[in-house]
Design a protein around this motif. Structure first.
Motif, PDB file in Angstrom:
ATOM      1  N   ILE A 127      28.095   9.142   8.324  1.00 45.40           N
ATOM      2  CA  ILE A 127      27.425   9.879   9.405  1.00 45.40           C
ATOM      3  C   ILE A 127      27.043   8.915  10.527  1.00 45.40           C
ATOM      4  O   ILE A 127      27.262   9.212  11.717  1.00 45.40           O
ATOM      5  N   ASP A 128      26.502   7.760  10.181  1.00 46.63           N
ATOM      6  CA  ASP A 128      26.168   6.754  11.195  1.00 46.63           C
ATOM      7  C   ASP A 128      27.406   6.302  11.960  1.00 46.63           C
ATOM      8  O   ASP A 128      27.350   6.070  13.171  1.00 46.63           O
ATOM      9  N   PHE A 129      28.530   6.206  11.250  1.00 45.00           N
ATOM     10  CA  PHE A 129      29.794   5.837  11.894  1.00 45.00           C
ATOM     11  C   PHE A 129      30.186   6.869  12.951  1.00 45.00           C
ATOM     12  O   PHE A 129      30.590   6.512  14.060  1.00 45.00           O
ATOM     13  N   VAL A 130      30.036   8.139  12.623  1.00 46.33           N
ATOM     14  CA  VAL A 130      30.330   9.209  13.587  1.00 46.33           C
ATOM     15  C   VAL A 130      29.457   9.042  14.842  1.00 46.33           C
ATOM     16  O   VAL A 130      29.943   9.173  15.968  1.00 46.33           O
ATOM     17  N   LEU A 131      28.196   8.740  14.638  1.00 46.07           N
ATOM     18  CA  LEU A 131      27.284   8.596  15.778  1.00 46.07           C
ATOM     19  C   LEU A 131      27.646   7.389  16.639  1.00 46.07           C
ATOM     20  O   LEU A 131      27.525   7.439  17.874  1.00 46.07           O
ATOM     21  N   LYS A 132      28.127   6.323  16.010  1.00 41.85           N
ATOM     22  CA  LYS A 132      28.586   5.154  16.778  1.00 41.85           C
ATOM     23  C   LYS A 132      29.837   5.500  17.580  1.00 41.85           C
ATOM     24  O   LYS A 132      29.986   5.075  18.727  1.00 41.85           O
ATOM     25  N   ILE A 133      30.732   6.259  16.972  1.00 43.50           N
ATOM     26  CA  ILE A 133      31.939   6.695  17.685  1.00 43.50           C
ATOM     27  C   ILE A 133      31.558   7.587  18.862  1.00 43.50           C
ATOM     28  O   ILE A 133      32.117   7.474  19.953  1.00 43.50           O
ATOM     29  N   ASP A 134      30.578   8.451  18.662  1.00 40.85           N
ATOM     30  CA  ASP A 134      30.120   9.319  19.749  1.00 40.85           C
ATOM     31  C   ASP A 134      29.622   8.492  20.932  1.00 40.85           C
ATOM     32  O   ASP A 134      29.901   8.831  22.082  1.00 40.85           O
ATOM     33  N   GLU A 135      28.899   7.417  20.651  1.00 42.91           N
ATOM     34  CA  GLU A 135      28.430   6.544  21.738  1.00 42.91           C
ATOM     35  C   GLU A 135      29.608   5.979  22.524  1.00 42.91           C
ATOM     36  O   GLU A 135      29.550   5.872  23.750  1.00 42.91           O
ATOM     37  N   ILE A 136      30.683   5.636  21.823  1.00 38.10           N
ATOM     38  CA  ILE A 136      31.886   5.133  22.494  1.00 38.10           C
ATOM     39  C   ILE A 136      32.526   6.238  23.327  1.00 38.10           C
ATOM     40  O   ILE A 136      32.863   6.042  24.496  1.00 38.10           O
ATOM     41  N   ILE A 137      32.684   7.405  22.727  1.00 34.95           N
ATOM     42  CA  ILE A 137      33.323   8.529  23.421  1.00 34.95           C
ATOM     43  C   ILE A 137      32.595   8.846  24.723  1.00 34.95           C
ATOM     44  O   ILE A 137      33.215   9.073  25.762  1.00 34.95           O
ATOM     45  N   GLU A 138      31.271   8.847  24.672  1.00 40.48           N
ATOM     46  CA  GLU A 138      30.475   9.188  25.862  1.00 40.48           C
ATOM     47  C   GLU A 138      30.619   8.163  26.984  1.00 40.48           C
ATOM     48  O   GLU A 138      30.339   8.473  28.133  1.00 40.48           O
ATOM     49  N   GLN A 139      31.071   6.948  26.654  1.00 35.52           N
ATOM     50  CA  GLN A 139      31.229   5.905  27.665  1.00 35.52           C
ATOM     51  C   GLN A 139      32.644   5.807  28.222  1.00 35.52           C
ATOM     52  O   GLN A 139      32.885   5.063  29.175  1.00 35.52           O
ATOM     53  N   LEU A 140      33.579   6.541  27.630  1.00 32.77           N
ATOM     54  CA  LEU A 140      34.965   6.462  28.093  1.00 32.77           C
ATOM     55  C   LEU A 140      35.100   7.029  29.507  1.00 32.77           C
ATOM     56  O   LEU A 140      34.400   7.985  29.866  1.00 32.77           O
ATOM     57  N   PRO A 141      36.009   6.456  30.295  1.00 31.50           N
ATOM     58  CA  PRO A 141      36.220   6.983  31.643  1.00 31.50           C
ATOM     59  C   PRO A 141      36.880   8.361  31.590  1.00 31.50           C
ATOM     60  O   PRO A 141      37.450   8.750  30.568  1.00 31.50           O
ATOM     61  N   ASN A 142      36.802   9.078  32.692  1.00 30.60           N
ATOM     62  CA  ASN A 142      37.390  10.419  32.767  1.00 30.60           C
ATOM     63  C   ASN A 142      38.837  10.302  33.245  1.00 30.60           C
ATOM     64  O   ASN A 142      39.157  10.590  34.398  1.00 30.60           O
ATOM     65  N   THR A 143      39.714   9.855  32.318  1.00 27.46           N
ATOM     66  CA  THR A 143      41.148   9.760  32.602  1.00 27.46           C
ATOM     67  C   THR A 143      41.891  10.584  31.567  1.00 27.46           C
ATOM     68  O   THR A 143      41.320  10.956  30.535  1.00 27.46           O
ATOM     69  N   LYS A 144      43.164  10.860  31.838  1.00 30.58           N
ATOM     70  CA  LYS A 144      43.951  11.653  30.890  1.00 30.58           C
ATOM     71  C   LYS A 144      44.027  10.973  29.528  1.00 30.58           C
ATOM     72  O   LYS A 144      43.822  11.610  28.496  1.00 30.58           O
ATOM     73  N   LEU A 145      44.320   9.668  29.526  1.00 27.62           N
ATOM     74  CA  LEU A 145      44.417   8.952  28.249  1.00 27.62           C
ATOM     75  C   LEU A 145      43.072   8.918  27.531  1.00 27.62           C
ATOM     76  O   LEU A 145      42.986   9.228  26.342  1.00 27.62           O
ATOM     77  N   ALA A 146      42.025   8.563  28.244  1.00 24.43           N
ATOM     78  CA  ALA A 146      40.699   8.460  27.621  1.00 24.43           C
ATOM     79  C   ALA A 146      40.246   9.812  27.073  1.00 24.43           C
ATOM     80  O   ALA A 146      39.694   9.883  25.972  1.00 24.43           O
ATOM     81  N   ASN A 147      40.498  10.875  27.800  1.00 26.40           N
ATOM     82  CA  ASN A 147      40.113  12.209  27.320  1.00 26.40           C
ATOM     83  C   ASN A 147      40.903  12.599  26.075  1.00 26.40           C
ATOM     84  O   ASN A 147      40.357  13.196  25.149  1.00 26.40           O
ATOM     85  N   HIS A 148      42.191  12.251  26.046  1.00 24.41           N
ATOM     86  CA  HIS A 148      43.005  12.558  24.866  1.00 24.41           C
ATOM     87  C   HIS A 148      42.512  11.760  23.658  1.00 24.41           C
ATOM     88  O   HIS A 148      42.335  12.322  22.572  1.00 24.41           O
ATOM     89  N   ILE A 149      42.298  10.467  23.858  1.00 24.02           N
ATOM     90  CA  ILE A 149      41.809   9.614  22.772  1.00 24.02           C
ATOM     91  C   ILE A 149      40.434  10.090  22.307  1.00 24.02           C
ATOM     92  O   ILE A 149      40.150  10.101  21.100  1.00 24.02           O
ATOM     93  N   ALA A 150      39.589  10.497  23.233  1.00 18.55           N
ATOM     94  CA  ALA A 150      38.252  10.994  22.871  1.00 18.55           C
ATOM     95  C   ALA A 150      38.367  12.204  21.951  1.00 18.55           C
ATOM     96  O   ALA A 150      37.661  12.296  20.939  1.00 18.55           O
ATOM     97  N   GLY A 151      39.259  13.121  22.265  1.00 17.40           N
ATOM     98  CA  GLY A 151      39.463  14.296  21.419  1.00 17.40           C
ATOM     99  C   GLY A 151      39.952  13.921  20.029  1.00 17.40           C
ATOM    100  O   GLY A 151      39.471  14.447  19.015  1.00 17.40           O
ATOM    101  N   GLN A 152      40.893  12.985  19.961  1.00 20.36           N
ATOM    102  CA  GLN A 152      41.384  12.510  18.668  1.00 20.36           C
ATOM    103  C   GLN A 152      40.268  11.841  17.881  1.00 20.36           C
ATOM    104  O   GLN A 152      40.135  12.051  16.677  1.00 20.36           O
ATOM    105  N   LEU A 153      39.466  11.022  18.570  1.00 19.61           N
ATOM    106  CA  LEU A 153      38.367  10.322  17.901  1.00 19.61           C
ATOM    107  C   LEU A 153      37.334  11.288  17.341  1.00 19.61           C
ATOM    108  O   LEU A 153      36.808  11.071  16.252  1.00 19.61           O
ATOM    109  N   ILE A 154      37.050  12.342  18.089  1.00 24.88           N
ATOM    110  CA  ILE A 154      36.088  13.331  17.597  1.00 24.88           C
ATOM    111  C   ILE A 154      36.576  13.906  16.268  1.00 24.88           C
ATOM    112  O   ILE A 154      35.834  13.984  15.298  1.00 24.88           O
ATOM    113  N   ARG A 155      37.853  14.267  16.217  1.00 24.95           N
ATOM    114  CA  ARG A 155      38.400  14.870  14.999  1.00 24.95           C
ATOM    115  C   ARG A 155      38.511  13.856  13.856  1.00 24.95           C
ATOM    116  O   ARG A 155      38.059  14.114  12.736  1.00 24.95           O
ATOM    117  N   SER A 156      39.128  12.709  14.153  1.00 22.31           N
ATOM    118  CA  SER A 156      39.403  11.758  13.065  1.00 22.31           C
ATOM    119  C   SER A 156      38.157  11.038  12.563  1.00 22.31           C
ATOM    120  O   SER A 156      38.089  10.680  11.389  1.00 22.31           O
TER     121      SER A 156
END
Length: 120
Positions: A12-41
């Motif tokens: 669960i803590d790992f998920v929250l750390k990943i969320d912190e990363i996702i929230e800092q990603l730039p708003n680009t096509k690649l970053a948005n795609h990777i963010a979606g994959q990261l949320i799921r995986s």
């Protein structure tokens, strides 16, 4: 009394750390795609670990643990893409990547142990 080593809490803590990363990603096509994959995986291991705790058989337990390992490996690849691009600074990502590697090792060993216990 709380156990010192609680794998569910660690996931669960790992998920929250990943969320912190996702929230800092730039708003680009690649970053948005990777963010979606990261949320799921990255959320899948915590959720599947809960299922593994009530597995119907040793074979079912191993299968669920293998799904967890697969999702952790997918998460690792996403983190490596973010590092290689680079979409964020390494100092933000490397501790999370390290935790991912530790979790990978834990689940790989758990699967190995569970498989060897089946043959006994």
């Amino acid at each position: 009394m709380k156990r010192k080593y609680d794998l569910e809490e660690r996931l669960i803590d790992f998920v929250l750390k990943i969320d912190e990363i996702i929230e800092q990603l730039p708003n680009t096509k690649l970053a948005n795609h990777i963010a979606g994959q990261l949320i799921r995986s990255s959320t899948s291991p915590a959720l599947n670990y809960g299922e593994a705790q009530s597995a119907e058989s040793q074979k079912d337990f191993i299968h669920k643990m293998q799904v967890i390992l697969k999702e952790l490996r997918e998460t690792r690849v996403c983190l490596k893409i973010i590092i290689k691009k680079p979409l964020l600074e390494d100092y933000i990502l490397l501790p999370v990547l390290s935790e991912n590697e530790e979790l990978n090792a834990i689940f790989a060993q758990s699967i190995k142990t569970a498989k060897s216990n089946m043959t006994k």
